[in-house]
Design a protein around this motif. Sequence first.
Motif, short mmCIF file in Angstrom:
data_model
loop_
_atom_site.label_atom_id
_atom_site.label_comp_id
_atom_site.label_asym_id
_atom_site.label_seq_id
_atom_site.Cartn_x
_atom_site.Cartn_y
_atom_site.Cartn_z
N UNK A 20 -6.99 -9.47 3.93
CA UNK A 20 -6.44 -8.90 2.69
C UNK A 20 -6.04 -7.44 2.91
N UNK A 21 -6.86 -6.69 3.62
CA UNK A 21 -6.54 -5.28 3.86
C UNK A 21 -5.27 -5.14 4.71
N UNK A 22 -5.17 -5.96 5.75
CA UNK A 22 -3.97 -5.89 6.58
C UNK A 22 -2.75 -6.38 5.82
N UNK A 23 -2.95 -7.37 4.96
CA UNK A 23 -1.82 -7.95 4.23
C UNK A 23 -1.28 -7.01 3.16
N UNK A 24 -2.08 -6.03 2.75
CA UNK A 24 -1.57 -5.04 1.80
C UNK A 24 -0.53 -4.14 2.44
N UNK A 25 -0.58 -4.05 3.77
CA UNK A 25 0.39 -3.23 4.50
C UNK A 25 1.61 -4.06 4.88
N UNK A 26 1.36 -5.24 5.46
CA UNK A 26 2.44 -6.13 5.88
C UNK A 26 2.30 -7.45 5.11
N UNK A 27 2.89 -7.53 3.95
CA UNK A 27 2.69 -8.68 3.09
C UNK A 27 3.34 -9.94 3.67
#
Length: 352
Positions: free
Chosen positions: A232-239
């Motif tokens: 989730x944290x990484x996906x907030x940057x690269x959705x």
Amino acid sequence: MNKFLLQIPALLQKQNFGGANQGLLNGNTGLVIFLYHFSRSTQNAETEKMANNLLDKIFDSLATTAPTDFENGLAGIGWGIEYLVQNGFAEGNTDEILEEVDTKIYKILCEDNLNSFELTNGLTGYLVYLNARLKNGGDINSMARRINKELLIHTINKTDEVVTSQFPSIVKEQHFDLFWRFPAVLFALTEACGLGIYNRKIEQVKKQWIMYFEAYIPSLHINRLYLALVLHRLNRIFQNQRIEKQIQILLFATNVNEITTEFDSNYTGIRYGWPGAVWVLHQVLKSIPRDYPNYDDVEKSYNQLKGKITGLNSNLLQNQAATTPLQHKGIGSGVTGVALMDLLWPEIFNNQ
């Protein structure tokens, strides 16, 4: 702060703390970080003096033939020194202080036989060290910064190569480990994004790894939450919709009632014990929207589990104050790790 944790510095001093291990997770560097935070929080000058003396001992070790790993060696020690300087606990030019550490880590990372991406003794630990060095607000044109920038790029490329080659042979994890390599490497890559140095590559890596994460549901329910958190944290940057779907699947597949059976409830180290699990639950509640699957159940489990901190008063303190040496081997395995967590995230154990 918890009554037991308030007494740790006095117990450490009484038991002549400060052994031969200068490392971050099991040695003196972690203790120094705890002592400085304790001193700042309580305005305790004696504790600050303890930290200063121990820090001198750590500085002396930088010129030795210590290992280079993050758990017990120079990468962890160097990360700790950067942390102290960047948070105002110590002063100095870390490009100068860590010059020899940089050199030794450069040599290790340029070897072709480094094929582990563990946080403790592999590529992820070195990536965490380089992230800290490059976050330093010093001379952006210094030789050290230019070299570490190129080394970060090399390390991310090497990490991609090693992780990709090892994904097909994933073995189901058998226990909770706060330093579990898959969340750890994702945390390190997410942190590297904040540097803005090699983000295009990190996004490419994420897309490349999607199919592996889609095919992988951790055995332990606490690890399902942990993996969902870092994705989730990484996906907030690269959705990415596929990653978002996998996060939802991981949360939906989590039986929160099983979590307390997945580690030794009497073990107080943050790496393998309930304090680390409490931290994961706390971070999930802070990061993931309330309308995600099982959010309310995670919150209930968190409130039940964090209450265990009150047991440290009646149980651990009585034992430690008697004849049992304080288990202060480091912030990863000892009660100082719980104390540091309480200082950094006081809301975790706040039952109000």
